[in-house]
Design a protein around this motif. Structure first.
Motif, PDB file in Angstrom:
ATOM      1  N   LEU A  20       0.827  -1.207   0.000  1.00  0.00           N
ATOM      2  CA  LEU A  20       0.000   0.000   0.000  1.00  0.00           C
ATOM      3  C   LEU A  20       0.860   1.255   0.000  1.00  0.00           C
ATOM      4  N   THR A  21       0.276   2.332  -0.478  1.00  0.00           N
ATOM      5  CA  THR A  21       0.986   3.607  -0.452  1.00  0.00           C
ATOM      6  C   THR A  21       1.162   4.040   0.997  1.00  0.00           C
ATOM      7  N   PRO A  22       2.172   4.839   1.279  1.00  0.00           N
ATOM      8  CA  PRO A  22       2.364   5.332   2.654  1.00  0.00           C
ATOM      9  C   PRO A  22       1.144   6.093   3.178  1.00  0.00           C
ATOM     10  N   GLU A  23       0.481   6.860   2.309  1.00  0.00           N
ATOM     11  CA  GLU A  23      -0.701   7.607   2.742  1.00  0.00           C
ATOM     12  C   GLU A  23      -1.819   6.665   3.166  1.00  0.00           C
ATOM     13  N   THR A  24      -2.024   5.590   2.412  1.00  0.00           N
ATOM     14  CA  THR A  24      -3.069   4.632   2.746  1.00  0.00           C
ATOM     15  C   THR A  24      -2.735   3.920   4.045  1.00  0.00           C
ATOM     16  N   ARG A  25      -1.463   3.519   4.214  1.00  0.00           N
ATOM     17  CA  ARG A  25      -1.059   2.870   5.464  1.00  0.00           C
ATOM     18  C   ARG A  25      -1.299   3.796   6.654  1.00  0.00           C
ATOM     19  N   LEU A  26      -1.006   5.086   6.482  1.00  0.00           N
ATOM     20  CA  LEU A  26      -1.214   6.061   7.555  1.00  0.00           C
ATOM     21  C   LEU A  26      -2.698   6.185   7.890  1.00  0.00           C
ATOM     22  N   GLN A  27      -3.548   6.261   6.866  1.00  0.00           N
ATOM     23  CA  GLN A  27      -4.992   6.360   7.099  1.00  0.00           C
ATOM     24  C   GLN A  27      -5.523   5.101   7.792  1.00  0.00           C
ATOM     25  N   VAL A  28      -5.016   3.951   7.412  1.00  0.00           N
ATOM     26  CA  VAL A  28      -5.437   2.704   8.043  1.00  0.00           C
ATOM     27  C   VAL A  28      -5.025   2.702   9.510  1.00  0.00           C
ATOM     28  N   LEU A  29      -3.806   3.114   9.802  1.00  0.00           N
ATOM     29  CA  LEU A  29      -3.336   3.166  11.183  1.00  0.00           C
ATOM     30  C   LEU A  29      -4.203   4.114  12.011  1.00  0.00           C
ATOM     31  N   LEU A  30      -4.485   5.288  11.472  1.00  0.00           N
ATOM     32  CA  LEU A  30      -5.316   6.253  12.202  1.00  0.00           C
ATOM     33  C   LEU A  30      -6.711   5.696  12.443  1.00  0.00           C
ATOM     34  N   ARG A  31      -7.266   5.016  11.466  1.00  0.00           N
ATOM     35  CA  ARG A  31      -8.600   4.442  11.626  1.00  0.00           C
ATOM     36  C   ARG A  31      -8.579   3.333  12.668  1.00  0.00           C
ATOM     37  N   ARG A  32      -7.529   2.526  12.683  1.00  0.00           N
ATOM     38  CA  ARG A  32      -7.406   1.489  13.711  1.00  0.00           C
ATOM     39  C   ARG A  32      -7.328   2.120  15.099  1.00  0.00           C
ATOM     40  N   ILE A  33      -6.566   3.195  15.208  1.00  0.00           N
ATOM     41  CA  ILE A  33      -6.436   3.894  16.495  1.00  0.00           C
ATOM     42  C   ILE A  33      -7.788   4.459  16.923  1.00  0.00           C
ATOM     43  N   ASP A  34      -8.508   5.091  15.995  1.00  0.00           N
ATOM     44  CA  ASP A  34      -9.836   5.630  16.313  1.00  0.00           C
ATOM     45  C   ASP A  34     -10.772   4.519  16.784  1.00  0.00           C
ATOM     46  N   HIS A  35     -10.733   3.403  16.090  1.00  0.00           N
ATOM     47  CA  HIS A  35     -11.585   2.263  16.452  1.00  0.00           C
ATOM     48  C   HIS A  35     -11.204   1.732  17.837  1.00  0.00           C
ATOM     49  N   PHE A  36      -9.923   1.654  18.115  1.00  0.00           N
ATOM     50  CA  PHE A  36      -9.419   1.206  19.412  1.00  0.00           C
ATOM     51  C   PHE A  36      -9.938   2.131  20.517  1.00  0.00           C
ATOM     52  N   ILE A  37      -9.848   3.437  20.294  1.00  0.00           N
ATOM     53  CA  ILE A  37     -10.322   4.409  21.284  1.00  0.00           C
ATOM     54  C   ILE A  37     -11.811   4.227  21.534  1.00  0.00           C
ATOM     55  N   GLU A  38     -12.594   4.125  20.464  1.00  0.00           N
ATOM     56  CA  GLU A  38     -14.045   3.980  20.604  1.00  0.00           C
ATOM     57  C   GLU A  38     -14.412   2.736  21.411  1.00  0.00           C
ATOM     58  N   ARG A  39     -13.724   1.640  21.162  1.00  0.00           N
ATOM     59  CA  ARG A  39     -14.038   0.396  21.864  1.00  0.00           C
ATOM     60  C   ARG A  39     -13.640   0.419  23.328  1.00  0.00           C
ATOM     61  N   ARG A  40     -12.721   1.309  23.708  1.00  0.00           N
ATOM     62  CA  ARG A  40     -12.195   1.284  25.077  1.00  0.00           C
ATOM     63  C   ARG A  40     -12.493   2.555  25.875  1.00  0.00           C
ATOM     64  N   LEU A  41     -13.474   3.329  25.443  1.00  0.00           N
ATOM     65  CA  LEU A  41     -13.796   4.574  26.147  1.00  0.00           C
ATOM     66  C   LEU A  41     -14.163   4.347  27.613  1.00  0.00           C
ATOM     67  N   ALA A  42     -14.773   3.227  27.918  1.00  0.00           N
ATOM     68  CA  ALA A  42     -15.203   2.959  29.293  1.00  0.00           C
ATOM     69  C   ALA A  42     -14.030   2.644  30.220  1.00  0.00           C
ATOM     70  N   ASP A  43     -12.888   2.339  29.673  1.00  0.00           N
ATOM     71  CA  ASP A  43     -11.718   1.984  30.476  1.00  0.00           C
ATOM     72  C   ASP A  43     -11.070   3.251  31.016  1.00  0.00           C
ATOM     73  N   PRO A  44     -11.112   3.462  32.334  1.00  0.00           N
ATOM     74  CA  PRO A  44     -10.513   4.685  32.884  1.00  0.00           C
ATOM     75  C   PRO A  44      -9.000   4.762  32.674  1.00  0.00           C
ATOM     76  N   ASP A  45      -8.369   3.634  32.372  1.00  0.00           N
ATOM     77  CA  ASP A  45      -6.924   3.627  32.144  1.00  0.00           C
ATOM     78  C   ASP A  45      -6.537   3.899  30.689  1.00  0.00           C
ATOM     79  N   LEU A  46      -7.529   4.126  29.828  1.00  0.00           N
ATOM     80  CA  LEU A  46      -7.212   4.443  28.438  1.00  0.00           C
ATOM     81  C   LEU A  46      -6.426   5.744  28.401  1.00  0.00           C
ATOM     82  N   SER A  47      -5.280   5.714  27.757  1.00  0.00           N
ATOM     83  CA  SER A  47      -4.401   6.882  27.711  1.00  0.00           C
ATOM     84  C   SER A  47      -3.583   6.829  26.429  1.00  0.00           C
ATOM     85  N   PRO A  48      -2.939   7.923  26.073  1.00  0.00           N
ATOM     86  CA  PRO A  48      -2.063   7.881  24.893  1.00  0.00           C
ATOM     87  C   PRO A  48      -0.993   6.795  24.988  1.00  0.00           C
ATOM     88  N   GLU A  49      -0.470   6.565  26.182  1.00  0.00           N
ATOM     89  CA  GLU A  49       0.559   5.535  26.359  1.00  0.00           C
ATOM     90  C   GLU A  49       0.007   4.148  26.035  1.00  0.00           C
TER      91      GLU A  49
END
Length: 195
Positions: free
Chosen positions: A77-106
């Motif tokens: 994949l192009t670097p731009e597509t890989r970057l968009q996929v990574l960001l979307r995975r991160i967004d999805h990860f955040i959405e699924r774990r919002l209830a976790d009080p330990d969710l943090s950038p780390e």
């Protein structure tokens, strides 16, 4: 869903080969694409024309990534597509774990095998809120929604806050007031008395 045969980072022949192959949407990148498409369908009235154009690009990137993953060619994949996929995975990860009080950038950086510094750079390059602000904003939106849900009318405010990762009542109330201009209790009372 229809999309052009010429997807970023994939040859048209590869896209053709996958046209009749079932693709798993229950886990991995297929699940990310499914969640993205489901959200698009739920909130169609909330998008401007500019939003639609931006979302079309993100959607095509996710389709391309899903197909490439299925081909075993994610590295192609192009670097731009890989970057968009990574960001979307991160967004999805955040959405699924919002209830976790330990969710943090780390926690997010570790889960995606990237450095904390790189995670912050990704969010900065995207031009939106910081990682911490993104988590806070999404949690506040869920609390805001839950405060108007009649099924949750008897649930104390601190429990609604805790459902979405806020463990300190005072901190939650201060953040809610800053975001919406009213305390959570006043917001709930106003919404319930007008409904």
């Amino acid at each position: 869903m229809q999309f052009p045969r010429a997807l970023p980072g994939l040859a048209a022949a590869d896209v053709d080969r996958l046209a009749t192959v079932p693709i798993c949407t229950l886990r991995g990148i297929g699940a990310v694409l499914t969640a993205h498409l489901s959200q698009l369908v739920k909130d169609t009235d909330g998008y401007t024309d500019a939003d639609g154009a931006a979302l079309a690009g993100v959607t095509l990137d996710l389709v391309a990534a899903t197909l490439a993953h299925h081909l075993g060619a994610l590295d192609a994949l192009t670097p731009e597509t890989r970057l968009q996929v990574l960001l979307r995975r991160i967004d999805h990860f955040i959405e699924r774990r919002l209830a976790d009080p330990d969710l943090s950038p780390e926690v997010i950086a570790a889960a995606h095998h990237i450095s904390l510094r790189y995670l912050h750079r990704l969010f900065q390059a995207r031009g939106g809120p910081t990682v911490g602000a993104r988590i806070r904003q999404a949690r506040l939106e869920r609390c805001h929604r839950d405060l108007t849900d009649p099924r949750l009318g008897r649930l104390p405010l601190h429990m609604i806050a805790a459902r979405w990762g806020f463990t300190d009542r005072t901190h939650f109330s201060r953040l809610f007031r800053a975001a919406y201009g009213v305390s959570p209790g006043d917001y709930r009372n106003t919404r319930n008395s007008s409904g």
